[in-house]
Design a protein around this motif. Structure first.
Motif, PDB file in Angstrom:
ATOM      1  N   ARG A 146      21.054   3.782  12.251  1.00 53.60           N
ATOM      2  CA  ARG A 146      21.986   4.816  11.759  1.00 53.60           C
ATOM      3  C   ARG A 146      21.550   6.206  12.190  1.00 53.60           C
ATOM      4  N   GLY A 147      22.029   6.634  13.292  1.00 53.89           N
ATOM      5  CA  GLY A 147      21.540   7.913  13.801  1.00 53.89           C
ATOM      6  C   GLY A 147      20.065   7.697  14.065  1.00 53.89           C
ATOM      7  N   SER A 148      19.488   8.398  14.983  1.00 49.84           N
ATOM      8  CA  SER A 148      18.073   8.148  15.248  1.00 49.84           C
ATOM      9  C   SER A 148      17.273   8.744  14.107  1.00 49.84           C
ATOM     10  N   TYR A 149      16.164   8.128  13.802  1.00 52.57           N
ATOM     11  CA  TYR A 149      15.272   8.712  12.811  1.00 52.57           C
ATOM     12  C   TYR A 149      14.868  10.100  13.292  1.00 52.57           C
ATOM     13  N   GLY A 150      14.696  10.995  12.337  1.00 48.68           N
ATOM     14  CA  GLY A 150      14.284  12.343  12.697  1.00 48.68           C
ATOM     15  C   GLY A 150      12.792  12.424  12.910  1.00 48.68           C
ATOM     16  N   ILE A 151      12.262  13.613  12.677  1.00 53.22           N
ATOM     17  CA  ILE A 151      10.851  13.817  12.956  1.00 53.22           C
ATOM     18  C   ILE A 151      10.007  13.658  11.700  1.00 53.22           C
ATOM     19  N   GLU A 152      10.654  13.325  10.570  1.00 53.97           N
ATOM     20  CA  GLU A 152       9.857  13.279   9.340  1.00 53.97           C
ATOM     21  C   GLU A 152       8.916  12.094   9.314  1.00 53.97           C
ATOM     22  N   ARG A 153       7.835  12.325   8.609  1.00 48.87           N
ATOM     23  CA  ARG A 153       6.652  11.475   8.611  1.00 48.87           C
ATOM     24  C   ARG A 153       6.901   9.981   8.436  1.00 48.87           C
ATOM     25  N   TYR A 154       7.773   9.603   7.477  1.00 51.68           N
ATOM     26  CA  TYR A 154       7.902   8.185   7.139  1.00 51.68           C
ATOM     27  C   TYR A 154       9.021   7.483   7.909  1.00 51.68           C
ATOM     28  N   GLU A 155       9.692   8.203   8.788  1.00 48.99           N
ATOM     29  CA  GLU A 155      10.852   7.636   9.463  1.00 48.99           C
ATOM     30  C   GLU A 155      10.439   6.825  10.690  1.00 48.99           C
ATOM     31  N   GLN A 156       9.775   5.704  10.413  1.00 51.65           N
ATOM     32  CA  GLN A 156       9.320   4.812  11.476  1.00 51.65           C
ATOM     33  C   GLN A 156       9.531   3.380  11.028  1.00 51.65           C
ATOM     34  N   LEU A 157      10.023   2.560  11.941  1.00 48.98           N
ATOM     35  CA  LEU A 157      10.421   1.200  11.584  1.00 48.98           C
ATOM     36  C   LEU A 157       9.284   0.411  10.923  1.00 48.98           C
ATOM     37  N   ASP A 158       8.098   0.434  11.503  1.00 48.88           N
ATOM     38  CA  ASP A 158       6.991  -0.355  10.944  1.00 48.88           C
ATOM     39  C   ASP A 158       6.679   0.053   9.516  1.00 48.88           C
ATOM     40  N   PHE A 159       6.694   1.359   9.272  1.00 44.68           N
ATOM     41  CA  PHE A 159       6.397   1.825   7.918  1.00 44.68           C
ATOM     42  C   PHE A 159       7.524   1.460   6.958  1.00 44.68           C
ATOM     43  N   GLN A 160       8.772   1.591   7.401  1.00 43.40           N
ATOM     44  CA  GLN A 160       9.910   1.264   6.536  1.00 43.40           C
ATOM     45  C   GLN A 160       9.910  -0.227   6.153  1.00 43.40           C
ATOM     46  N   LYS A 161       9.386  -1.085   7.032  1.00 45.03           N
ATOM     47  CA  LYS A 161       9.270  -2.511   6.686  1.00 45.03           C
ATOM     48  C   LYS A 161       8.321  -2.695   5.513  1.00 45.03           C
ATOM     49  N   LYS A 162       7.244  -1.940   5.518  1.00 45.26           N
ATOM     50  CA  LYS A 162       6.293  -2.013   4.396  1.00 45.26           C
ATOM     51  C   LYS A 162       6.934  -1.485   3.118  1.00 45.26           C
ATOM     52  N   VAL A 163       7.709  -0.409   3.255  1.00 44.74           N
ATOM     53  CA  VAL A 163       8.362   0.173   2.075  1.00 44.74           C
ATOM     54  C   VAL A 163       9.353  -0.835   1.472  1.00 44.74           C
ATOM     55  N   ALA A 164      10.100  -1.521   2.332  1.00 39.94           N
ATOM     56  CA  ALA A 164      11.057  -2.527   1.851  1.00 39.94           C
ATOM     57  C   ALA A 164      10.324  -3.585   1.033  1.00 39.94           C
ATOM     58  N   HIS A 165       9.164  -3.986   1.507  1.00 36.86           N
ATOM     59  CA  HIS A 165       8.365  -4.981   0.803  1.00 36.86           C
ATOM     60  C   HIS A 165       7.865  -4.442  -0.541  1.00 36.86           C
ATOM     61  N   SER A 166       7.422  -3.205  -0.560  1.00 33.55           N
ATOM     62  CA  SER A 166       6.935  -2.597  -1.810  1.00 33.55           C
ATOM     63  C   SER A 166       8.057  -2.486  -2.842  1.00 33.55           C
ATOM     64  N   TYR A 167       9.240  -2.109  -2.386  1.00 36.10           N
ATOM     65  CA  TYR A 167      10.385  -2.033  -3.309  1.00 36.10           C
ATOM     66  C   TYR A 167      10.661  -3.410  -3.923  1.00 36.10           C
ATOM     67  N   GLN A 168      10.516  -4.463  -3.090  1.00 35.24           N
ATOM     68  CA  GLN A 168      10.777  -5.818  -3.582  1.00 35.24           C
ATOM     69  C   GLN A 168       9.835  -6.182  -4.712  1.00 35.24           C
ATOM     70  N   ILE A 169       8.605  -5.711  -4.616  1.00 36.87           N
ATOM     71  CA  ILE A 169       7.622  -6.006  -5.659  1.00 36.87           C
ATOM     72  C   ILE A 169       7.950  -5.231  -6.942  1.00 36.87           C
ATOM     73  N   LEU A 170       8.446  -4.010  -6.791  1.00 31.44           N
ATOM     74  CA  LEU A 170       8.750  -3.162  -7.956  1.00 31.44           C
ATOM     75  C   LEU A 170      10.024  -3.563  -8.678  1.00 31.44           C
ATOM     76  N   ARG A 171      10.970  -4.081  -7.916  1.00 34.95           N
ATOM     77  CA  ARG A 171      12.309  -4.370  -8.419  1.00 34.95           C
ATOM     78  C   ARG A 171      12.250  -5.277  -9.647  1.00 34.95           C
ATOM     79  N   ASP A 172      13.008  -4.944 -10.711  1.00 28.74           N
ATOM     80  CA  ASP A 172      13.094  -5.866 -11.846  1.00 28.74           C
ATOM     81  C   ASP A 172      14.552  -6.212 -12.119  1.00 28.74           C
ATOM     82  N   ALA A 173      14.762  -7.047 -13.142  1.00 28.97           N
ATOM     83  CA  ALA A 173      16.098  -7.602 -13.388  1.00 28.97           C
ATOM     84  C   ALA A 173      17.117  -6.537 -13.770  1.00 28.97           C
ATOM     85  N   THR A 174      16.662  -5.371 -14.209  1.00 33.33           N
ATOM     86  CA  THR A 174      17.618  -4.331 -14.618  1.00 33.33           C
ATOM     87  C   THR A 174      18.202  -3.579 -13.414  1.00 33.33           C
TER      88      THR A 174
END
Ligand code: T5A
Ligand code: NA
Length: 210
Positions: A146-174
């Motif tokens: 979606r549009g190229s990632y900008g220059i900000e620190r966390y906008e990198q595919l490898d890092f975003q994959k880790k973030v997706a995984h971390s969100y999965q661990i945090l996510r609860d039923a609510t």
């Protein structure tokens, strides 16, 4: 005389997800929709880059300054703490807050760097608990398109994959998970329904803490 109306408070509605999932777009659309219904509502976002702490965070995100992982984590948290009282006052006065990122971003992004999850959660304890968390679910690969990632620190595919995984661990039923690859309009409608339901039920529930 309806005491329920006197006690009416606003709802704390939080949108979370990877960079480029569409949070900012949908926060704006939701606020316009609720305004159109005559409901008191404000758009908020974290980090709030306008405060002194927010400026330090912004500089870090733009790669203009370096900070160790613990320090930036605590700054993100402090940026929420410095807004906590204002947030509470707004909610108690009946204003609904639609918030673009909150504590879950704080924990997910820092944990993705390898920091201990419980250490990351600790400074978030005592902040106001959301009434609704909407997770805008998108694959890191699709978000990156979606549009190229900008220059900000966390906008990198490898890092975003880790973030997706971390969100999965945090996510609860609510959490309400929405497919963020749907069309803007479909997502908008889903979010409107969830928000209205939440706003309706809020007067009966006291504010609680994370
Ligand atoms: N962070 C944040 C921490 O590490 N700790 C913390 O405690 C907090 C609070 C902040 C960065 O800091 C990190 C997380 C972040 O890396 P930010 O300012 O919140 O960054 O920026 P982002 O959230 O990364 O903002 P983005 O603009 O990248 O993403 P959004 O807001 O999710 O997406 P949006 O709405 O701007 O849309 C992105 C693009 O996709 C299109 C839009 O038109 C736009 O071009 N789009 C769609 N295209 C197709 N279909 C749809 N349904 C679409 N929805 C949007
Ligand atoms: Na954004």
């Amino acid at each position: 005389y309806n005491s329920e109306h006197v006690a009416r408070r606003g709802a704390l509605i939080v949108l979370e997800g990877l960079d480029r999932c569409g949070k900012t777009t949908q926060c704006g659309r939701l606020v316009s929709f609720l305004e159109g219904r005559g409901l008191p509502v404000e758009a908020w976002r974290f980090p709030d880059r306008n405060t002194a702490i927010g400026k330090m965070i912004s500089s870090y995100l733009m790669n203009n300054t370096q900070l160790d992982d613990q320090t930036i984590h605590l700054l993100f948290s402090a940026n929420r703490w410095e807004k906590r009282l204002l947030m509470e006052n707004k909610l108690r006065n009946g204003t609904t807050l639609v918030v673009d990122r909150y504590s879950y971003s704080g924990v997910s992004f820092s944990a993705s760097k390898g920091l201990d999850v419980n250490w990351c959660k600790a400074p978030e304890k005592g902040l106001i608990a959301p009434d609704l968390v909407i997770y805008m679910d998108i694959s890191p690969e699709e978000a990156a398109k979606r549009g190229s990632y900008g220059i900000e620190r966390y906008e990198q595919l490898d890092f975003q994959k880790k973030v997706a995984h971390s969100y999965q661990i945090l996510r609860d039923a609510t959490w309400k998970v929405i497919d963020a690859s749907l069309s803007l309009e479909l997502i908008e409608n889903l979010i409107q329904e969830l928000a209205l339901e939440t706003i309706e039920s809020c007067p009966k529930m006291p504010l609680s803490s994370l």
